[in-house]
Design an enzyme around this catalytic site. Structure first.
Site, mmCIF file in Angstrom:
data_model
loop_
_atom_site.group_PDB
_atom_site.id
_atom_site.type_symbol
_atom_site.label_atom_id
_atom_site.label_comp_id
_atom_site.label_asym_id
_atom_site.label_seq_id
_atom_site.Cartn_x
_atom_site.Cartn_y
_atom_site.Cartn_z
ATOM 1 N N GLU A 194 53.467 103.274 28.173
ATOM 2 C CA GLU A 194 54.517 103.536 29.159
ATOM 3 C C GLU A 194 54.272 104.934 29.726
ATOM 4 O OE1 GLU A 194 59.356 104.193 29.193
ATOM 5 O OE2 GLU A 194 58.453 103.001 27.574
ATOM 6 N N ASP A 231 66.668 110.754 29.572
ATOM 7 C CA ASP A 231 65.753 111.378 28.625
ATOM 8 C C ASP A 231 66.357 112.603 27.951
ATOM 9 O OD1 ASP A 231 63.455 109.656 29.014
ATOM 10 O OD2 ASP A 231 63.350 110.497 31.034
#
Length: 263
Positions: free
Chosen positions: A49, A60
């Site tokens: 990824e 994130d």
């Protein structure tokens, strides 16, 4: 069937747990990203990824935020990340999934973004800030280009929503283990396990757990509920502190643990 779907479905049918690993493109530089991708593949990663650096990566945690900030300061761009994918494809056929945010896609131009990445060689797209209700923004383009737009479910997802997302899922279903951001240690997967069971009632697509898996023990715990595990922040921490050798060691450890428990 896409390269990504074929790979993960094959693993699922064989009873082998998939290992999906994340890197921020251009951190600490693109040459190192390329080297690390190839090293992780050699150590047994099944899917890579690739995160496109973005100034406001809301899904994130601090590790990936820091990596994105430094990558951007060093000149990382979407165009350079497309070239990275093309470079990987010169020597590797491992499934590649791009993780990015809506603004990055719109800023580049949505049709051009997907077409250019597909031409370079990606096999799937994850957009964590694109809710189900707005997925039409990209669905038709992804379908036309022949790549999965990967859906996400979480412990907070309702049963109806889980079923709706699972029924439309392609490639794999990204199962977010907690209600926070990426990073940190999170070894209780009971909640997301219940969500996965609901998704399995309507879809046989491979299910992958991400967020908070930082070592082989965490990967083992998550794998009890899912077909694959996703490791991101821990990879970047190793890269920062120990270089590519540290990443190799971590991926090897997780791969060996997953394989031992599958025997």
């Amino acid at each position: 069937m896409s390269n990504l779907s074929e790979n993960l479905q094959g693993l699922k049918e064989s009873g082998r747990k998939g290992l999906i690993v994340y890197l921020t493109a251009g951190y600490p530089d693109y040459a190192t990203t390329l080297e690390t991708v190839l090293a992780m593949e050699a150590e047994g990663a099944d899917v890579i990824e690739i995160g496109i650096p973005f100034s406001d990566p809301i899904a994130d945690g601090p590790v990936i935020q820091h990596a994105a900030t430094l990558a951007l300061k060093s000149g990382a761009t979407t165009a350079k990340s497309i070239e990275l994918v093309a470079q990987i494809r010169k020597t590797s056929s491992i499934p590649l999934v791009v993780m990015t945010y809506v603004n990055s896609i719109l800023g580049y131009g949505k049709e051009k973004f997907i077409a250019d990445f597909v031409k370079a060689g990606i096999d799937g797209l994850i957009v964590p800030d694109l809710p189900l209700e707005e997925a039409g923004l990209l669905e038709d383009i992804c379908t036309k280009q022949g790549i999965p737009l990967i859906g996400l479910i979480a412990p907070t997802s309702t049963v109806d929503r889980i079923k709706c997302i699972a029924q439309k899922a392609e490639g794999f279903l990204y199962c977010v283990s907690n209600t926070g951001v990426t990073g940190g240690q999170h070894n209780n997967y009971d909640q997301i396990g219940t969500v996965i069971e609901a998704a399995r009632q309507v879809s046989q697509i491979p299910m992958a757990i991400g967020f908070g898996i930082g070592n082989s023990q965490g990967a083992s715990a998550a794998a009890q509920y899912a077909d694959a595990v996703i490791v991101g922040s821990a990879i970047l921490e190793k890269l920062t502190n120990e270089g590519v050798a540290g990443v190799r060691s971590l991926v090897r450890s997780i791969r060996e643990t997953l394989d031992e428990e599958g025997e």
